[in-house]
Motif scaffolding. Structure first.
Motif, short mmCIF file in Angstrom:
data_model
loop_
_atom_site.label_atom_id
_atom_site.label_comp_id
_atom_site.label_asym_id
_atom_site.label_seq_id
_atom_site.Cartn_x
_atom_site.Cartn_y
_atom_site.Cartn_z
N GLY A 236 23.76 18.78 -13.08
CA GLY A 236 25.05 18.16 -12.84
C GLY A 236 26.03 19.18 -12.27
N PRO A 237 27.31 18.83 -12.20
CA PRO A 237 28.28 19.72 -11.55
C PRO A 237 28.61 20.97 -12.35
N ASN A 238 28.41 20.96 -13.68
CA ASN A 238 28.86 22.09 -14.50
C ASN A 238 27.75 22.75 -15.31
N GLY A 239 26.53 22.21 -15.23
CA GLY A 239 25.46 22.69 -16.10
C GLY A 239 25.10 24.15 -15.91
N VAL A 240 25.02 24.59 -14.66
CA VAL A 240 24.64 25.98 -14.41
C VAL A 240 25.69 26.93 -14.95
N ASP A 241 26.96 26.66 -14.67
CA ASP A 241 28.04 27.53 -15.16
C ASP A 241 28.11 27.53 -16.68
N PHE A 242 27.91 26.36 -17.30
CA PHE A 242 27.98 26.26 -18.77
C PHE A 242 26.87 27.09 -19.42
N VAL A 243 25.64 26.89 -18.95
CA VAL A 243 24.51 27.62 -19.55
C VAL A 243 24.61 29.11 -19.22
N GLY A 244 25.00 29.44 -17.99
CA GLY A 244 25.16 30.84 -17.63
C GLY A 244 26.19 31.54 -18.50
N GLY A 245 27.30 30.85 -18.77
CA GLY A 245 28.33 31.42 -19.64
C GLY A 245 27.83 31.61 -21.06
N THR A 246 27.04 30.67 -21.56
CA THR A 246 26.47 30.79 -22.90
C THR A 246 25.54 31.99 -22.99
N LEU A 247 24.68 32.15 -21.98
CA LEU A 247 23.76 33.29 -21.97
C LEU A 247 24.52 34.61 -21.91
N ALA A 248 25.56 34.65 -21.11
CA ALA A 248 26.33 35.89 -20.97
C ALA A 248 27.04 36.24 -22.27
N ARG A 249 27.58 35.24 -22.96
CA ARG A 249 28.25 35.52 -24.23
C ARG A 249 27.25 36.04 -25.26
#
Length: 204
Positions: free
Chosen positions: A57-70
């Motif tokens: 979807g439009p935000n899935g990559v950024d959401f998961v990437g942010g979770t991994l980075a945190r």
């Protein structure tokens, strides 16, 4: 004091359920990933969605990437010499962090393995479950499972540890994880065992 050179070798690990994040310090560091860990984690998130053949979807990559980075920043603070493995089966899963470290052997095998796995933890709610654990590359080790109380939560923390003393390298190896999501830990149990069996030691 001379540098301890044996390092953890990740060559044999099946990367499918794992996001593998390298140490920030020690003989095997630095790694280029840490130059921009957030962008690197975003790339891993993109790969994760593609590998699972799911639409982010439009935000899935950024959401998961942010979770991994945190997770990377939380579990690998500056100076960390351990490897971090984030267990992620589905992109929307909360990652289960698993760490692995190596150091010079410092004592008798049985005593050392019990200490590294916290087999005699006086703070455990019940007596820890202690088992032998065989690894093709690290030899015979030990694994434990125990529950401990958290200071800031009413939920018990489920803890799993594995440890080996690798005589030919004069090294102790330990792998550990902990979570209050017991169901999550149990569902990842086979992958944890497989990760533990896949660790190896290499001297650069």
């Amino acid at each position: 004091m001379s540098e301890f050179w044996p390092i953890i070798d990740i060559e044999y690990i099946d990367a499918y359920p794992w996001i593998i994040i390298p140490p920030r310090a020690g003989p095997s560091a630095p790694f280029d990933e840490w130059d921009d860990i957030r962008m690197w984690c975003r790339d891993r998130a993109e790969d994760l969605w593609a590998d699972r053949e799911l639409d982010p979807g439009p935000n899935g990559v950024d959401f998961v990437g942010g979770t991994l980075a945190r997770c990377a920043e939380a579990f690998c603070p500056p100076g960390s010499k351990h490897w971090l493995f984030l267990h992620v089966d589905n992109p929307t899963d909360m990652p289960l962090p698993v760490c692995a470290a190596i150091g010079p052997a410092k004592g008798p095998r049985e005593e050392t393995l019990r200490a590294l796995t916290e087999a005699d933890d006086p703070n455990a709610i019940e007596r820890p479950v202690v088992k032998s654990f065989k690894s093709e590359r690290l030899g015979k080790g030990m694994t434990t499972f125990r529950y401990v109380q958290q200071d800031d939560s009413p939920h018990l923390l489920a803890c799993v540890r594995y440890a080996w003393q690798v005589k030919e390298h004069g090294a102790d190896v330990v792998m550990w994880t902990a979570t209050d999501d017991v169901a999550r830990l149990m569902s990842a149990g086979d992958d944890l065992d497989e990760l533990a069996r896949s660790l190896a030691v290499w001297i650069p």
